[in-house]
Design an enzyme around this catalytic site. Structure first.
Site, short mmCIF file in Angstrom:
data_model
loop_
_atom_site.label_atom_id
_atom_site.label_comp_id
_atom_site.label_asym_id
_atom_site.label_seq_id
_atom_site.Cartn_x
_atom_site.Cartn_y
_atom_site.Cartn_z
N ILE A 6 0.82 -1.22 0.00
CA ILE A 6 0.00 0.00 0.00
C ILE A 6 0.85 1.27 0.00
O ILE A 6 0.30 2.37 -0.10
CB ILE A 6 -0.95 0.03 1.21
CG1 ILE A 6 -0.16 -0.08 2.53
CG2 ILE A 6 -2.00 -1.07 1.10
CD1 ILE A 6 -1.03 0.06 3.77
N GLY A 7 2.15 1.14 0.09
CA GLY A 7 2.99 2.33 0.08
C GLY A 7 4.46 1.97 0.02
O GLY A 7 4.86 0.86 0.38
N GLY A 24 8.40 4.06 0.48
CA GLY A 24 9.14 5.28 0.74
C GLY A 24 10.63 5.04 0.70
O GLY A 24 11.10 3.98 0.27
N GLY A 25 11.40 6.04 1.15
CA GLY A 25 12.85 5.94 1.11
C GLY A 25 13.39 4.88 2.04
O GLY A 25 14.47 4.33 1.82
N GLY A 75 11.51 2.03 3.21
CA GLY A 75 11.02 0.68 3.01
C GLY A 75 9.64 0.64 2.41
O GLY A 75 9.12 1.65 1.93
N VAL A 89 5.47 -0.59 2.68
CA VAL A 89 4.39 -0.73 3.66
C VAL A 89 3.32 -1.65 3.09
O VAL A 89 2.87 -1.47 1.95
CB VAL A 89 3.77 0.64 4.01
CG1 VAL A 89 2.68 0.46 5.08
CG2 VAL A 89 4.84 1.60 4.50
N LYS A 134 5.50 -2.13 8.07
CA LYS A 134 6.57 -1.47 7.32
C LYS A 134 7.83 -2.31 7.38
O LYS A 134 8.41 -2.53 8.45
CB LYS A 134 6.84 -0.07 7.87
CG LYS A 134 7.84 0.70 7.02
CD LYS A 134 7.82 2.19 7.34
CE LYS A 134 8.68 2.97 6.35
NZ LYS A 134 8.62 4.42 6.57
N ASP A 159 11.12 15.43 8.46
CA ASP A 159 10.63 15.14 7.11
C ASP A 159 9.11 15.29 7.06
O ASP A 159 8.39 14.39 6.62
CB ASP A 159 11.04 13.73 6.70
CG ASP A 159 10.97 13.51 5.19
OD1 ASP A 159 11.01 14.52 4.44
OD2 ASP A 159 10.88 12.35 4.75
#
Length: 726
Positions: free
Chosen positions: A455-456, A458-459, A461, A463, A478, A574
């Protein structure tokens, strides 16, 4: 033409200094990077393509790099095709690459050409790199894209002067930072005639402004051109063999206080080499008569007609004089003016008639560094800052002392090979405060990390949506990327801090898994998705957020950050819409603590964050503070109001950076233009004005202390909500 002045001086000196000028200039070369053929520029200069080049002076190109062509020609330099050399192609890479040149020894002008146009397999605003030559660091954390965007220019030229010894070569190393690329369009190496030397020995030092002593600018120094001004235009003479060889002189109009006073913005804390060139008229007058004048730098007399008379060698008058100025100022002051003045006591000659022009060079500090603080973007309430931008047009070094900027890219899969492989082992008391999952439980919950449950990303890892407790509880899992230092840091922060604390506006940590080199965190599942996704309209799964919903989300984010700052002493580092999650009731939850730092340990050698959200003062100082989060929060507020991304390459050039576009409209009284079209029929005028006032305070550029605390932001946003209710 603008180049005529330099041609005249250099050729005259070279003709008298060498019986064979061509020998002195052997090894000069102009490289059209990324080009497979040779070209002639509009000024007649010959450029050699670096693909399959046959030149004794370009020895090799090392490292992995590719050639690329500019995708959109409308971003190129205007004019016919020859005027676009060397801006049609580039050499580009996401890893380190270098050029090795072997010109003749001597003083060399080293000039780099950059045009931050879109290139194949690259994105604008991702170029971020350093340039080193030998032990000199010429550029660090340099982004031609951001510089050109801020300055409203198409291309940037950086120019340096270095000395090349016998049997030495120029190794020019381009080093991109993590998740970024380096590129170069053109490289020029140009010999400086020996009698026009910028360097000298101990017996021929440069007079220091305000002191009786002289200082030697030796061969272990690097010079960076700050400004070169042609005061008077001279018709271009016929100069055989030297046409279009030397650096360009520009008739840049500076701030003129009197007819003979100029102000040049420079960085505080550096030494500056100033060379003043006398005009032919002045030299003729001084040969036969006393011309009464004083030269002042920073209001101190550094030269006069008496000095000139004493320096005569028979009838030969020095064609130029050199000075060394040291700039000092308050530690918070980054820019000051170097003031050059001419005071004449002759009614028939004015100041502009005395000189043809002057040059200002910055000298490397500590022998090897030309790094200086980043010039801050202009603040709407700081009218003096445009001076900073004029300076950067000719000399932008995006450097932050010894900092490295790491730009986080949410969809990037690239990893740094040098990142630590060390895992963070939780302490025993931390293990007791959160649930520890086995790897088999995690694999069962995610169906062996099924791509369908992703579902996602990022930098740090990926998710996954998962089910635990026999399918009774939906969670977000995650999985940190292997060898990711940021992932290891978030893992550590999560199990050490978030496991023992709860807040309505922070994503709750349920547990963790640390087994077989895996680092996995288990959070509450947020059914509302990310704020970034909810701001995208139209959406198949979501309706557009109302103004009241958006205001409540803003208040929730502010409360979560206030809790982090005040209760935990943690700086998130962030803050962005991707890292704000929404539950099924649209309650905002702050997530992703991969860049979080404790407030007492926020002096970093590495600047990290996401481009478009990073606090300019953080880049400038290298110090992450709570006010850095406040700035990023201000960008999030703008996204919520405008419904736009922080940086959007698909928009016209003057609208790509949200903060710049929004400021221009706010300052011109066009606040209504920045309000999302989905909100214009429901927001009250008073509510929007109050909201924009909060945004402006959060985005205060030059003085971060003027930004509100997050507690103050909560109060102010609640007032905005009340105004909307009324």
């Amino acid at each position: 033409m603008l180049t005529s002045l330099l041609f005249l001086w250099f050729s005259t000196i070279a003709a008298g200094s060498s019986s064979n000028p061509a020998e002195e200039f052997a090894g000069d070369i102009s490289i059209d990077c990324g080009s497979a053929g040779n070209s002639t520029a509009g000024n007649g200069r010959q450029w050699l393509g670096d693909v399959d080049i046959n030149s004794p002076y370009l020895l090799r190109i090392e490292g992995f790099s590719t050639t690329s062509t500019v995708l959109r020609k409308n971003l190129l330099i205007s004019g016919d095709d020859s005027d676009r050399v060397p801006y049609r192609t580039a050499r580009i890479s996401r890893s380190q690459f270098s050029y090795a040149f072997g010109p003749n020894p001597g003083q060399k002008i080293l000039r780099f050409h950059f045009i931050p146009a879109p290139y194949k397999d690259s994105k604008g605003f991702e170029d971020l790199f350093s340039v080193e030559v030998g032990y000199f660091t010429l550029l660090r954390n340099f982004s031609a894209s951001l510089a050109a965007q801020a300055l409203g220019v198409n291309s940037i030229v950086k120019e340096f002067c270095l000395y090349l010894g016998d049997n030495e070569k120029f190794d020019i190393v381009f080093s991109p930072l993590l998740n970024s690329y380096a590129f170069i369009n053109g490289i020029e190496i140009i010999s400086v005639p020996s009698s026009f030397s910028y360097f000298g020995d101990d017996d021929n030092g440069v007079q220091v402004v305000g002191q009786k002593s002289k200082v030697s600018v030796d061969y272990n120094t690097a010079l960076e051109l700050i400004h070169r001004l042609s005061v008077r235009q001279i018709n271009d003479p016929s100069i055989d063999g030297f046409d279009h060889t030397y650096p360009v002189w520009v008739s840049q109009k500076l701030s003129v206080v009197k007819n003979s006073t100029w102000r040049v913005p420079v960085d505080v804390g550096f030494r500056y080499f100033v060379r003043l060139h006398f005009s032919g008229i002045a030299l003729k007058i001084m040969e036969y008569d006393d011309l009464m004048f004083d030269v002042l730098i920073n209001e101190k007399i550094v030269h006069s007609n008496v000095d000139i008379m004493n320096e005569r060698d028979g009838k030969n008058i020095p064609k130029y004089v050199d000075y060394l100025a040291v700039t000092r100022g308050h530690k918070k002051q980054s820019i000051c003016d170097l003031v050059i003045s001419l005071h004449l006591y002759d009614e028939f000659v004015d100041g502009n008639g005395l000189v043809d022009g002057f040059e200002v060079f910055k000298l490397s500090n500590n022998g090897v560094i030309l790094a200086s603080p980043n010039p801050l973007p202009p603040d709407h309430d700081a009218p003096h800052l445009p001076y900073v931008y004029w300076y950067v047009i000719t000399s932008l070094v995006v450097v932050v002392f010894s900092l490295v900027i790491v730009v986080r890219e949410p969809q990037s899969n690239q990893q740094s090979e040098s990142q630590s492989e060390t895992q963070s082992e939780p302490q025993s008391n931390e293990k007791q405060l959160s649930r520890r999952f086995s790897l088999s439980e995690i694999e069962s919950a995610t169906r062996n990390f099924s791509h369908k449950l992703l579902i996602g990303e990022g930098g740090c890892g990926q998710v996954y949506k998962g089910m635990i407790d026999n399918g009774r509880t939906i969670v977000a899992i995650k999985r940190m990327k292997p060898h990711s230092s940021e992932g290891a840091h978030e893992f550590s922060i999560g199990i050490k801090t978030l496991s023992e604390l709860r807040h309505d506006n922070l994503v709750s940590l349920i547990g963790y898994c640390e087994e077989d080199r895996e680092m996995i965190l288990v959070y509450d599942y947020m059914a509302g998705g990310t704020l970034a996704d909810r701001l995208k309209v139209p959406q198949e799964n979501y309706s557009s957020l109302t103004w009241m919903q958006r205001l409540n989300i803003c208040i929730g984010i502010a409360r979560g950050l206030d809790y982090l700052h005040d209760r935990l002493g943690i700086i998130h580092g962030d803050v962005k819409t991707v890292n704000i999650l929404l539950d099924k009731n649209l309650v905002a939850k702050i997530s992703d603590f991969g860049l979080a730092q404790h407030a007492d340990s926020s002096n970093l050698k590495t600047v990290r964050g996401t481009m478009g959200y990073i606090d300019p003062h953080y880049i400038y100082t290298g110090r992450l503070t709570k006010k850095s989060d406040v700035y990023s929060f201000g960008v999030v507020l703008l996204e919520i109001l405008c419904g736009r991304l922080a940086i959007n390459q698909r928009l016209p050039e003057n609208q790509r950076v949200l903060t710049t576009w929004a400021r221009e409209n706010i300052n011109s009284g066009n606040v209504d233009r920045i309000v999302s079209s989905h909100l214009r029929n429901e927001v009250s005028e008073n509510s929007v004005k109050a909201f924009v006032a909060v945004v402006e305070r959060c985005l205060h550029y030059s003085e971060p202390e003027q930004r509100p605390t997050m507690a103050e932001a909560v109060v102010q946003l609640v007032q905005v909500l009340e105004l909307q209710d009324t």
